[in-house]
Design an enzyme around this catalytic site. Structure first.
Site, mmCIF file in Angstrom:
data_model
loop_
_atom_site.group_PDB
_atom_site.id
_atom_site.type_symbol
_atom_site.label_atom_id
_atom_site.label_comp_id
_atom_site.label_asym_id
_atom_site.label_seq_id
_atom_site.Cartn_x
_atom_site.Cartn_y
_atom_site.Cartn_z
ATOM 1 N N CYS A 42 0.784 -1.178 0.035
ATOM 2 C CA CYS A 42 -0.012 -0.091 -0.140
ATOM 3 C C CYS A 42 0.994 1.206 0.008
ATOM 4 O O CYS A 42 1.951 1.420 0.406
ATOM 5 C CB CYS A 42 -1.071 0.039 1.245
ATOM 6 S SG CYS A 42 -2.199 1.525 1.329
ATOM 7 N N ASP A 44 0.566 3.797 1.931
ATOM 8 C CA ASP A 44 0.393 4.578 2.989
ATOM 9 C C ASP A 44 1.619 5.029 3.559
ATOM 10 O O ASP A 44 2.567 4.060 3.490
ATOM 11 C CB ASP A 44 -0.584 3.273 3.960
ATOM 12 C CG ASP A 44 -0.760 4.009 5.335
ATOM 13 O OD1 ASP A 44 0.321 4.320 6.081
ATOM 14 O OD2 ASP A 44 -2.033 4.073 5.702
ATOM 15 N N ARG A 46 2.804 5.039 6.454
ATOM 16 C CA ARG A 46 3.428 4.372 7.699
ATOM 17 C C ARG A 46 4.064 2.986 7.268
ATOM 18 O O ARG A 46 4.393 2.158 8.356
ATOM 19 C CB ARG A 46 2.346 3.992 8.513
ATOM 20 C CG ARG A 46 1.749 5.529 9.048
ATOM 21 C CD ARG A 46 0.425 5.592 9.725
ATOM 22 N NE ARG A 46 -0.585 4.987 8.812
ATOM 23 C CZ ARG A 46 -2.112 4.550 9.006
ATOM 24 N NH1 ARG A 46 -2.329 4.784 10.402
ATOM 25 N NH2 ARG A 46 -2.806 4.145 8.070
ATOM 26 N N HIS A 98 -1.983 -3.884 4.958
ATOM 27 C CA HIS A 98 -1.823 -3.517 6.527
ATOM 28 C C HIS A 98 -3.213 -2.976 7.165
ATOM 29 O O HIS A 98 -4.248 -2.754 6.439
ATOM 30 C CB HIS A 98 -0.863 -2.174 6.390
ATOM 31 C CG HIS A 98 -1.582 -1.094 5.784
ATOM 32 N ND1 HIS A 98 -2.075 0.101 6.546
ATOM 33 C CD2 HIS A 98 -1.885 -0.734 4.480
ATOM 34 C CE1 HIS A 98 -2.677 0.812 6.085
ATOM 35 N NE2 HIS A 98 -2.443 0.480 4.714
ATOM 36 N N CYS A 101 -6.200 0.019 6.873
ATOM 37 C CA CYS A 101 -5.838 0.475 5.623
ATOM 38 C C CYS A 101 -7.197 1.315 5.250
ATOM 39 O O CYS A 101 -8.382 1.077 5.160
ATOM 40 C CB CYS A 101 -5.781 -0.703 4.518
ATOM 41 S SG CYS A 101 -5.628 0.014 2.977
HETATM 42 CO CO CO Z 1 -3.452 1.444 2.962
#
Ligand code: CO
Length: 213
Positions: A42, A44, A46, A98, A101
């Site tokens: 992803c 993302d 993090r 994750h 999400c």
């Molecule tokens: Co995500």
């Protein structure tokens, strides 16, 4: 939060630190890449792929998008898989989702998301495929997290459905496809223990692409 100008300072510091711990660092960085891994994760912020796997530059080929999807008409992810398998000869392909999400949450929100609609539709389709199981989960948070896992499983299937993966595996015995979920609360991976051989066999009933045309 780092300021924009700090990014260049950080970059210089990073180079200096790398050279300090390995004087051949720049020679290695400038030579050809031979990664054993393709990571599809992803976008993302993090979930920084190299860092959480402890891998150095050159060790993993990375593709990231919203909710780690592998739609078969997405030229971007399909090109990445094709190049990683046929040119880089990666030994493992990891699809990593994750928990918590935002993409998966957005997909389950009954709202018009504009240009994101067709992208997130892929996740709604995963929900539909696993509707029975998901509807038995009462807790909304748990349901989302299970959907995160099932989405990873389905994206692994999508990777295995590609001709590149099927042909390379038949000829070389690799790549093996793995499904993981990264837990933002513990910082740890959960291996979904996808049985690659079994999934390959299952999907080849319908999606066998190993024969030349
Ligand atoms: Co995500």
């Amino acid at each position: 939060m780092a300021t924009y100008d700090q990014l260049f300072e950080n970059n210089k510091k990073w180079v200096a630190e790398k050279i300090a711990s390995d004087k051949n660092f720049l020679n290695k960085l400038g030579s050809n890449q031979e990664p054993d891994y393709l990571y599809i994760g992803c976008s993302d912020s993090r979930v920084p792929a190299n860092e959480i796997m402890g891998l150095e530059p050159g060790e993993v080929f990375v593709h990231r998008n919203i909710a780690n999807l592998v739609p078969n008409i997405d030229l971007n992810v399909m090109s990445v898989i094709n190049y990683a398998v046929e040119n880089l000869h990666v030994k493992h392909i990891i699809v990593c989702g994750h928990y918590n999400c935002g993409g998966v949450k957005a997909a389950m929100t009954p709202k018009d998301m504009g240009i994101l609609n067709p992208w997130l539709r892929n996740i709604r389709d995963v929900y539909r495929l696993h509707e029975k199981e998901l509807d038995t989960i009462g807790d909304e948070h748990e349901k989302y997290n299970r959907l995160v896992e099932l989405n990873v499983v389905e994206q692994c299937r999508n990777v295995i459905k590609t001709a590149a993966v099927q042909k390379s595996y038949a000829a070389n015995g690799y790549p093996i496809v793995h499904g993981w979920v990264f837990d933002l609360e513990t910082g740890l991976f959960k291996d979904l223990n996808i049985n690659f051989e079994k999934v390959l066999e299952q999907i080849q009933k319908i999606y066998n692409l190993t024969e030349p045309h």
